[in-house]
Design an enzyme around this catalytic site. Structure first.
Site, PDB file in Angstrom:
ATOM      1  NE  ARG A   1     -80.083  -9.369   9.426  1.00 48.02           N
ATOM      2  CZ  ARG A   1     -80.691  -8.232   9.956  1.00 48.02           C
ATOM      3  NH1 ARG A   1     -81.457  -8.688  11.145  1.00 48.02           N
ATOM      4  NH2 ARG A   1     -80.705  -6.917   9.581  1.00 48.02           N
ATOM      5  CG  ASN A   2     -75.574  -8.148  10.544  1.00 45.59           C
ATOM      6  OD1 ASN A   2     -75.491  -9.410  10.025  1.00 45.59           O
ATOM      7  ND2 ASN A   2     -76.504  -7.269  10.104  1.00 45.59           N
TER       8      ASN A   2
ATOM      9  N   GLY B   1     -71.313 -22.332   7.328  1.00 42.21           N
ATOM     10  CA  GLY B   1     -72.580 -21.636   6.769  1.00 42.21           C
ATOM     11  C   GLY B   1     -72.541 -20.950   5.656  1.00 42.21           C
TER      12      GLY B   1
ATOM     13  CB  VAL C   1     -68.952 -18.493   6.600  1.00 47.62           C
ATOM     14  CG1 VAL C   1     -68.022 -18.055   7.701  1.00 47.62           C
ATOM     15  CG2 VAL C   1     -69.564 -17.329   5.659  1.00 47.62           C
TER      16      VAL C   1
ATOM     17  CG  ASP D   1     -72.195  -9.900   9.169  1.00 49.55           C
ATOM     18  OD1 ASP D   1     -72.198 -10.333   8.081  1.00 49.55           O
ATOM     19  OD2 ASP D   1     -72.017 -10.721  10.112  1.00 49.55           O
TER      20      ASP D   1
ATOM     21  CB  ALA E   1     -73.327 -11.878   1.421  1.00 45.97           C
ATOM     22  CG  PHE E   2     -70.098 -11.604  -1.075  1.00 49.32           C
ATOM     23  CD1 PHE E   2     -71.047 -11.385  -1.700  1.00 49.32           C
ATOM     24  CD2 PHE E   2     -69.413 -11.110  -0.193  1.00 49.32           C
ATOM     25  CE1 PHE E   2     -71.357 -10.147  -1.629  1.00 49.32           C
ATOM     26  CE2 PHE E   2     -69.630  -9.892   0.046  1.00 49.32           C
ATOM     27  CZ  PHE E   2     -70.528  -9.307  -0.532  1.00 49.32           C
TER      28      PHE E   2
ATOM     29  CG  ASP F   1     -77.568  -4.801   8.519  1.00 52.73           C
ATOM     30  OD1 ASP F   1     -78.540  -5.166   8.889  1.00 52.73           O
ATOM     31  OD2 ASP F   1     -77.011  -5.760   7.731  1.00 52.73           O
TER      32      ASP F   1
END
Ligand code: ACK
Length: 291
Positions: free
Chosen positions: A159-160, A32, A39, A172, A35-36, A155
Site C-alpha cells: 500500500r506504500n 484519492g 491527493v 510514503d 493521511a492529511f 512501513d
C-alpha cells in the site's frame, strides 16, 4: 553607465530549490484521500521552464490543511518532505518540493501512472511471473537505496509503494527515520501484519526489520495484493509470528525465492537475515536481470 552612483547589490533572499509557490502548481483531478487531505493529480510549472524549453511536469500533490492537523501531524508532514528531499532513484518516488506559503500545504511529487501497488495488483490479477519477479527486484532496489542513505523506511508494504510505467516506486516516508535503530512508541497504531518479530516483542526498528517487511511485500506481490496472513486476525498474527508461524508462498513462486524470503527475511535472528544489498544480489542473479 553612471559610475558615480553607489553600487547597491540587491540580492534576493535565496530560496531553496524545493520551496515552491502555490501558483506554480495547477491542481487537476482527485486521485484519492491521503493521511492529511486529498491527493490530486496536477501540473508543476516552474518559472523559466518555458525558456529552458521545459514543459509542465505531471505531478501528484499531497494536500494538508494545517487547521485540521495536530502538531504531531504537521511535524510528520514536514518530516516526510525533509526525508524525501534528497532522494533520487528510479525505484523511489521523486520529490519536487513543498508549497507552504498558503493553506493547504502542497507536497509535490512524481506522478505514478498506475497508483498504489496494492490496488494495481488487485486490479490486474493476470500478470506473468516475470512481472512479479521484476516488481520484487525493483522494490528491493528502492529499499537498498534508502538504506545506503541510512534511512529506515519502517512501513514497507504494497500500500506504500506506487506503480508507474512498469516501475515500482517506494513511497510514503511518513514513518521513515534516520538509521540505524529507532524505538517505537508502543502506544502508536502499527501495521502488525508487516512487523518483524523483534518489533512485535521489543518495539525496535532497524534495517533488518525493513528486510522482514520487504519479505512480506514480496509475498503480497506474488499473492496479487492479498492482505498478509489472510486466515488470521491481527491479534492472532501477533501471537503466531512469535511462536514461529510463517506464511507460505503461492505454488507458482520459485521454491528458491520462497526459501530465501523464509530463511533470510523472516528468520528470528536479525543477524541471520540478508542485508538489502545481499537480497538485491540474490534476486538479480536469480532472475538474470542486470542494472
Ligand atoms: O490507489 P490509488 O489510485 O493510488 O489511490 C491512492 C490515493 O492517491 C491516496 O493515496 C494515489 N497516489 C498517491 N500518491 C500518488 C502518486 N505519487 N502518483 C499517483 N497516485 C498517487 C494512490
Amino acid at each position: 553607465p553612471n559610475c558615480t552612483e553607489p553600487l547597491i547589490l540587491i540580492r534576493p533572499i535565496m530560496r531553496q530549490s524545493w520551496e515552491l509557490d502555490h501558483e506554480s502548481v495547477v491542481i487537476q483531478k482527485k486521485l484519492g484521500e491521503g493521511a492529511f487531505g486529498e491527493v490530486c493529480m496536477g501540473e508543476l510549472r516552474l518559472k523559466g521552464s518555458n525558456k529552458a524549453g521545459g514543459k509542465p511536469v505531471k505531478v501528484a500533490v499531497k494536500q494538508a490543511k494545517i487547521g485540521n492537523m495536530t502538531k504531531e501531524q504537521i511535524k510528520e508532514f514536514m518530516r516526510e518532505a525533509r526525508i524525501m528531499r534528497p532522494l533520487s532513484h528510479p525505484h523511489v518516488v521523486k520529490f519536487y518540493g513543498v508549497a507552504a506559503g498558503e493553506e493547504p500545504l502542497y507536497m509535490v511529487m512524481e506522478l505514478a501512472s498506475n497508483g498504489s501497488l496494492d490496488s494495481y495488483l488487485k486490479k490486474n490479477p493476470d500478470l506473468s511471473l516475470e512481472r512479479y519477479n521484476e516488481m520484487v527486484l525493483q522494490a528491493a532496489w528502492g529499499i537498498e537505496y534508502l538504506h545506503s542513505l541510512s534511512i529506515i523506511h519502517r512501513d514497507i508494504a504494497a500500500r506504500n509503494c506506487l506503480y508507474g510505467d512498469r516501475a515500482v516506486k517506494i513511497s510514503d516516508f511518513g514513518l521513515s527515520r534516520p538509521g540505524p535503530i529507532y524505538n517505537m512508541d508502543p502506544k502508536k497504531n502499527v501495521p502488525i501484519r508487516w512487523l518483524a518479530i523483534e518489533t512485535l516483542t521489543q518495539f525496535v526498528y532497524t534495517y533488518k526489520t525493513d528486510v522482514w517487511s520487504f519479505g512480506i511485500l514480496a509475498w503480497e506481490i506474488y499473492s496479487k495484493g492479498v492482505e498478509p496472513y489472510p486466515e488470521f486476525s491481527v491479534a492472532q498474527v501477533n501471537q503466531q509470528v512469535r511462536v514461529g508461524y510463517r506464511m507460505e508462498f503461492p505454488p507458482t513462486v520459485n521454491p528458491e525465492v520462497a526459501k530465501t524470503v523464509l530463511e533470510r527475511c523472516w528468520c528470528e535472528d536479525p543477524n541471520m537475515r540478508f542485508t538489502m544489498p545481499e537480497l538485491v544480489q540474490f534476486l538479480k542473479n536469480f532472475f538474470g536481470m542486470r542494472n
